[in-house]
Design a protein around this motif. Structure first.
Motif, PDB file in Angstrom:
ATOM      1  N   LEU A  61       0.877  -1.161   0.000  1.00 17.12           N
ATOM      2  CA  LEU A  61       0.000   0.000   0.000  1.00 17.12           C
ATOM      3  C   LEU A  61       0.919   1.217   0.000  1.00 17.12           C
ATOM      4  O   LEU A  61       1.647   1.461   0.965  1.00 17.12           O
ATOM      5  CB  LEU A  61      -0.897   0.003   1.235  1.00 17.12           C
ATOM      6  CG  LEU A  61      -1.742   1.272   1.450  1.00 17.12           C
ATOM      7  CD1 LEU A  61      -2.668   1.518   0.262  1.00 17.12           C
ATOM      8  CD2 LEU A  61      -2.543   1.183   2.748  1.00 17.12           C
ATOM      9  N   VAL A  62       0.887   1.960  -1.121  1.00 18.29           N
ATOM     10  CA  VAL A  62       1.818   3.063  -1.310  1.00 18.29           C
ATOM     11  C   VAL A  62       1.021   4.359  -1.318  1.00 18.29           C
ATOM     12  O   VAL A  62       0.152   4.564  -2.183  1.00 18.29           O
ATOM     13  CB  VAL A  62       2.593   2.894  -2.633  1.00 18.29           C
ATOM     14  CG1 VAL A  62       3.664   3.969  -2.767  1.00 18.29           C
ATOM     15  CG2 VAL A  62       3.228   1.505  -2.706  1.00 18.29           C
ATOM     16  N   ARG A  63       1.332   5.247  -0.340  1.00 16.16           N
ATOM     17  CA  ARG A  63       0.563   6.487  -0.206  1.00 16.16           C
ATOM     18  C   ARG A  63       1.485   7.703  -0.313  1.00 16.16           C
ATOM     19  O   ARG A  63       2.549   7.731   0.292  1.00 16.16           O
ATOM     20  CB  ARG A  63      -0.165   6.550   1.144  1.00 16.16           C
ATOM     21  CG  ARG A  63      -1.257   5.538   1.367  1.00 16.16           C
ATOM     22  CD  ARG A  63      -2.063   5.959   2.590  1.00 16.16           C
ATOM     23  NE  ARG A  63      -3.102   5.019   2.950  1.00 16.16           N
ATOM     24  CZ  ARG A  63      -2.987   4.111   3.928  1.00 16.16           C
ATOM     25  NH1 ARG A  63      -1.856   4.037   4.619  1.00 16.16           N
ATOM     26  NH2 ARG A  63      -3.976   3.301   4.204  1.00 16.16           N
ATOM     27  N   ARG A  64       1.030   8.679  -1.067  1.00  9.22           N
ATOM     28  CA  ARG A  64       1.667   9.991  -1.145  1.00  9.22           C
ATOM     29  C   ARG A  64       3.175   9.904  -1.397  1.00  9.22           C
ATOM     30  O   ARG A  64       3.965  10.641  -0.814  1.00  9.22           O
ATOM     31  CB  ARG A  64       1.386  10.794   0.121  1.00  9.22           C
ATOM     32  CG  ARG A  64      -0.074  11.071   0.380  1.00  9.22           C
ATOM     33  CD  ARG A  64      -0.260  12.040   1.530  1.00  9.22           C
ATOM     34  NE  ARG A  64       0.325  11.553   2.771  1.00  9.22           N
ATOM     35  CZ  ARG A  64      -0.247  10.686   3.608  1.00  9.22           C
ATOM     36  NH1 ARG A  64      -1.459  10.204   3.324  1.00  9.22           N
ATOM     37  NH2 ARG A  64       0.359  10.311   4.711  1.00  9.22           N
TER      38      ARG A  64
ATOM     39  N   PHE B 210      -1.800   2.015  -4.985  1.00  8.20           N
ATOM     40  CA  PHE B 210      -1.010   3.249  -4.999  1.00  8.20           C
ATOM     41  C   PHE B 210      -1.977   4.416  -4.889  1.00  8.20           C
ATOM     42  O   PHE B 210      -2.805   4.631  -5.771  1.00  8.20           O
ATOM     43  CB  PHE B 210      -0.189   3.339  -6.278  1.00  8.20           C
ATOM     44  CG  PHE B 210       0.849   2.255  -6.424  1.00  8.20           C
ATOM     45  CD1 PHE B 210       2.176   2.512  -6.131  1.00  8.20           C
ATOM     46  CD2 PHE B 210       0.480   0.977  -6.828  1.00  8.20           C
ATOM     47  CE1 PHE B 210       3.143   1.511  -6.254  1.00  8.20           C
ATOM     48  CE2 PHE B 210       1.435  -0.019  -6.961  1.00  8.20           C
ATOM     49  CZ  PHE B 210       2.767   0.241  -6.662  1.00  8.20           C
ATOM     50  N   GLU B 211      -1.888   5.160  -3.785  1.00  5.97           N
ATOM     51  CA  GLU B 211      -2.814   6.264  -3.533  1.00  5.97           C
ATOM     52  C   GLU B 211      -2.068   7.595  -3.530  1.00  5.97           C
ATOM     53  O   GLU B 211      -1.054   7.742  -2.839  1.00  5.97           O
ATOM     54  CB  GLU B 211      -3.522   6.086  -2.192  1.00  5.97           C
ATOM     55  CG  GLU B 211      -4.401   4.850  -2.099  1.00  5.97           C
ATOM     56  CD  GLU B 211      -5.041   4.717  -0.732  1.00  5.97           C
ATOM     57  OE1 GLU B 211      -4.713   5.536   0.164  1.00  5.97           O
ATOM     58  OE2 GLU B 211      -5.860   3.798  -0.542  1.00  5.97           O
ATOM     59  N   GLU B 212      -2.562   8.548  -4.293  1.00  4.75           N
ATOM     60  CA  GLU B 212      -2.044   9.917  -4.311  1.00  4.75           C
ATOM     61  C   GLU B 212      -0.531   9.952  -4.525  1.00  4.75           C
ATOM     62  O   GLU B 212       0.172  10.772  -3.945  1.00  4.75           O
ATOM     63  CB  GLU B 212      -2.414  10.648  -3.023  1.00  4.75           C
ATOM     64  CG  GLU B 212      -3.914  10.737  -2.793  1.00  4.75           C
ATOM     65  CD  GLU B 212      -4.252  11.484  -1.523  1.00  4.75           C
ATOM     66  OE1 GLU B 212      -3.697  12.576  -1.321  1.00  4.75           O
ATOM     67  OE2 GLU B 212      -5.072  10.977  -0.743  1.00  4.75           O
ATOM     68  N   CYS B 213      -0.065   9.077  -5.388  1.00  5.80           N
ATOM     69  CA  CYS B 213       1.357   9.053  -5.711  1.00  5.80           C
ATOM     70  C   CYS B 213       1.629   9.888  -6.961  1.00  5.80           C
ATOM     71  O   CYS B 213       0.734  10.151  -7.763  1.00  5.80           O
ATOM     72  CB  CYS B 213       1.828   7.620  -5.919  1.00  5.80           C
ATOM     73  SG  CYS B 213       1.750   6.620  -4.400  1.00  5.80           S
TER      74      CYS B 213
END
Length: 825
Positions: free
Chosen positions: A133-136, A157-160
């Motif tokens: 889980l990859v954020r910002r 991937f969130e907000e990357c």
């Protein structure tokens, strides 16, 4: 070199594990850390290759006191093989063969990382057990891929943000299946997003791909993807590409400002679009190729093309379906070509189309149901043999021509209405076919239905209203009309016999009456007075052209005498006499039972303006009529503006109509070279030339064509089409007039208008014409006539001052009446 320290807070269940310790290196700290432990890293640069085997938390300073740089000299900077938590780190990599951050297993949480590297990949997720889980996180990698998900890997991937990648921004291969939410990918050298290989997939929600030096989104080799509420724009290549069994769904997306194709798919790929906007593209909005390739669009909008290409291109056996879509502000809306290609359009709007809204050719088909076409050059054009389909319940408004059917195409149109066409509602030519059922044309500036020679078209229960040139214009052979009606607007029957035929029970126009070119099937019933049928229940014929026919033509001797009376033109007169002698002898040989030499009567006139080309063309037509070669011999003079339209299809119609007006006489095309400008590009003049070449061959006994213009330009004109030069029998050169011939023209003008040249005036005129500059504006005979008119005006100004002028004073022109040489003539 190590800068800073690492504090490890143990989080184990045993009391002795709940303690803290400081370590000089990350490697040392990780050696003692276990699941649940927290490693707090002091600001500094750590030249270490880290591998996380436990579910630890690795984080930088929370107080903003500085940054933590993980920057080994080679290899992978950070490898994760467990469900660790990594926060607030700065990663650097220098190894072109390895990623900066590698996730090989587990579901780690990566938050607020900055990866700035020159490595093979910024972040790489590899293997079926890798689900981060990859954020910002931000990835910058000018040397390689931004983020890569490979070999069955996945994750969210969130907000990357991926910025300035040297290759693909986000790459999925080998069965990887990530999910992207609200990510931004921009300034990559390769594709923004690339998904490749069987089993590979991607789901993106609310993402943006822009400023990439390649395709925005690339799906290939049996991969699949779904993009929802995403934007793709400002690419250097295509916006979205699909190739080799790729599958893509676009929902609520916006694809815009693309210099090439907004979406290009081929090789059995399938694209599904819903609520998606495609706008400002340089080539095709949707480009669909190859058998098995398919597009299904629902509630989409395609508009604002910046190039000269069709908005939707379907070819090589591909198919496209549009439901409740809008296509507008484009050069062409739908372009379907090649056998097996098809489009199916339902409840859609095609508007503000500069050329053709629907174009079907090379055996393709189109099915349009309940669609609306407006503000287009041509509503629909079925171009050639095998091309067809059905238009049902469609409305076509404010176009040049509603529907064109040519060259053996055979569509079916049912319950279609064309309103306010500038040229024709339905136009069928060059062997086109077509079936029209319950179709209507209203407020046409030209004809309602215009069907030319040999077109086996069928019209059933069609209706026309307020058509300026007539509701129906048919050739004698071909079309069949049953139960067709009109309001009687447009041209009236040519004769009482024609009018009687129009109202004859059980019949219609047979074409036998003089001047009648419009026919209906003899079996068509005509409404009886008790029925509430419109006043004109069958089509009306067109008016005959003014000018009479061969029956009222002058004898050839009288016309030749007028030709001989023209000033100068000795070589022209010899050429015309040679032609007429050949024709006359040919007639006599035929009467004697001998073979007559074939004489091609089409001519090329070359020379400067004012040398008598139009006058000789008119006399030539009269001579041919007097010899029985032409029916009427009248002259129809046209130029480029009369033949070339502003839209695809309108040029062929204008050219055909000019040819029809000249039927039985001479079509004189002045400055014909303007039809083929040297920098023609997509100029429609070539279409006029191609149409003329075919008409000249198909109707060589009905119309004589004369093309005229400057010598050098006409030499170039004769080379623009292989058939042009072969259609003309000879070129006649019209030389410039000499001073003596110009003087003779002025003398003829004076005699005709009851003036006389006074003493010394002839000599003054001769001197005047000798000294007159012969530049591009010199008009030859026109200059002589203008000179005479100027002399008359100056004479009037002089004589008006006399109280009682004599007859000599009223008629004599003197040298003083000549205009100055500097004055325009």
């Amino acid at each position: 070199m190590v800068q800073g320290t690492v504090q490890v807070t143990h989080g184990g269940s045993s009391r002795w594990r709940r303690r803290s310790g400081e370590y000089p290196t990350l490697t040392a700290a990780l050696a003692v850390a276990g699941d649940g432990d927290v490693l707090s890293i002091a600001p500094g640069t750590y030249r270490e290759n880290l591998v996380l085997h436990h579910a630890v938390t690795l984080r930088g300073p929370e107080d903003g006191s500085g940054s933590v740089r993980i920057a080994p000299l080679d290899g992978v900077a950070l490898t994760l093989r467990a469900s660790a938590v990594v926060q607030d780190l700065y990663l650097e990599g220098q190894d072109r063969a390895a990623p900066a951050l590698l996730v090989e297993d587990g579901s780690p949480e990566l938050t607020d990382l900055r990866v700035s590297t020159h490595s093979a990949a910024g972040i790489e997720v590899r293997g079926p057990g890798a689900r981060p889980l990859v954020r910002r996180c931000t990835v910058e990698n000018p040397a390689g891929v931004g983020i890569a998900v490979l070999d069955g890997g996945g994750g969210v991937f969130e907000e990357c943000e991926v910025v300035s990648s040297g290759q693909t921004g986000f790459s999925v291969r080998g069965g990887g299946r990530p999910r992207l939410e609200r990510c931004r990918i921009h300034h990559s050298t390769g594709a923004g997003i690339a998904v490749t290989g069987e089993g590979s997939g991607l789901e993106a929600l609310g993402c943006e791909v822009y400023e990439v030096r390649g395709a925005g989104v690339q799906i290939a080799a049996r991969a699949a993807a779904r993009l929802t509420d995403c934007a793709v724009h400002r690419t250097s290549a295509d916006g979205v590409t699909l190739d080799t069994d790729a599958v893509l769904t676009l929902a609520g997306c916006d694809i815009h400002d693309i210099p090439e194709n907004a979406v290009d798919l081929r090789s059995r790929s399938v694209l599904t679009l819903s609520r998606t906007s495609v706008r400002r593209f340089g080539r095709n909005g949707l480009s669909v190729w190859d058998p098995g390739t398919r597009v299904d669009a629902d509630s989409c909008e395609i508009h604002d093309s910046t190039g000269d290409y069709p908005a939707v291109w379907v070819s090589d056996g591909a198919t496209a379906s549009l439901d409740s879509c809008r296509v507008h502000d484009v050069p062409d809306a739908l372009f379907v070509l090649d056998r097996g290609s098809s489009v199916d359009v339902t409840d859609s709007d095609l508007s503000q189309v500069r050329n053709t809204a629907v174009s079907v050719s090379d055996g393709a088909t189109a099915q349009l149901d309940d669609c609306r076409i407006r503000e287009a050059g041509t509503g629909a054009w079925f171009r050639d043999h095998g091309s067809g389909g059905t238009l049902a319940g469609c409305t076509i408004d404010a176009v040049q021509t509603g529907v064109i059917v040519t060259k053996g195409a055979d569509p079916t149109l049912e319950r279609c209405t064309v309103t306010s066409p500038a040229e024709a509602g339905f136009y069928v030519s060059a062997g086109g076919r077509g079936t029209f059922k319950a179709c209507r044309v209203t407020d046409s500036s030209g004809f309602g239905f215009h069907v030319l020679d040999g077109c086996r078209t069928t019209l059933t229960r069609c209706h026309t209203e307020r058509c300026s040139r007539g509701g129906y214009e048919f050739a004698e052979d071909g079309p069949v009309a049953e139960e067709c009606t009109g309001d009687g607007s447009g041209p009236r029957p040519a004769s009482a016999a024609a009018a009687a035929a129009q109202s004859a029970p059980g019949g219609g126009f047979t074409g036998a009456q003089s001047g009648v070119r419009t026919v209906t099937a003899a079996r068509s019933p005509v409404a009886q007075p008790s029925q509430a049928a419109p006043a004109a229940s069958v089509p009306r014929p067109a008016d005959p052209e003014p000018g009479g026919d061969a029956a009222g033509a002058r004898a050839s001797g009288a016309v030749l005498g007028q030709l001989d009376a023209l000033v100068g033109l000795d070589s022209v007169k010899r050429e015309v006499r040679a032609l007429t002698d050949m024709i006359e002898v040919g007639r006599r040989r035929q009467r004697a039972g001998l073979k007559a030499a074939s004489v091609r009567r089409h001519l090329v006139f070359t020379g400067s303006p004012g040398t008598g080309k139009t006058t000789v063309a008119r006399l030539y037509g009269e001579i041919l009529a007097s010899l029985g070669v032409l029916e009427r011999g009248h002259l129809v003079e046209v130029s480029r503006v009369d033949l070339v339209g502003e839209h695809i299809g309108s040029t062929a119609i204008r050219t055909q109509e000019a040819f029809e007006r000249a039927r039985g006489g001479v079509l004189f095309i002045d400055e014909a070279y303007a039809l083929a400008p040297e920098d023609s590009g997509r100029d429609f003049g070539r279409e006029a030339i191609d149409t003329l070449v075919k008409l000249m061959e198909d109707h060589r006994d009905a119309v004589v064509v004369i093309v005229a213009g400057y010598t050098a330009e006409m030499d170039r004109f004769l080379t623009v089409n292989p058939g042009v030069a072969s259609r003309f029998s000879r070129t006649i050169a019209f030389g410039d007039y000499g001073p003596g011939e110009l003087l003779r023209i002025v003398e003829q003008q004076a005699e005709e208008h009851e003036y006389r040249l006074g003493e010394g005036t002839a000599e003054a005129l001769l001197t005047y014409f000798t000294e007159l500059p012969k530049g591009p504006a010199f008009g030859n005979g026109r200059t002589a006539r203008q000179t005479f008119e100027s002399m008359v005006e100056r004479h009037a100004g002089r004589v008006a001052q006399l109280s009682e002028p004599s007859t000599d004073e009223l008629t004599l022109l003197f040298p003083a009446d000549l205009p100055a040489l500097s004055a325009p003539c």
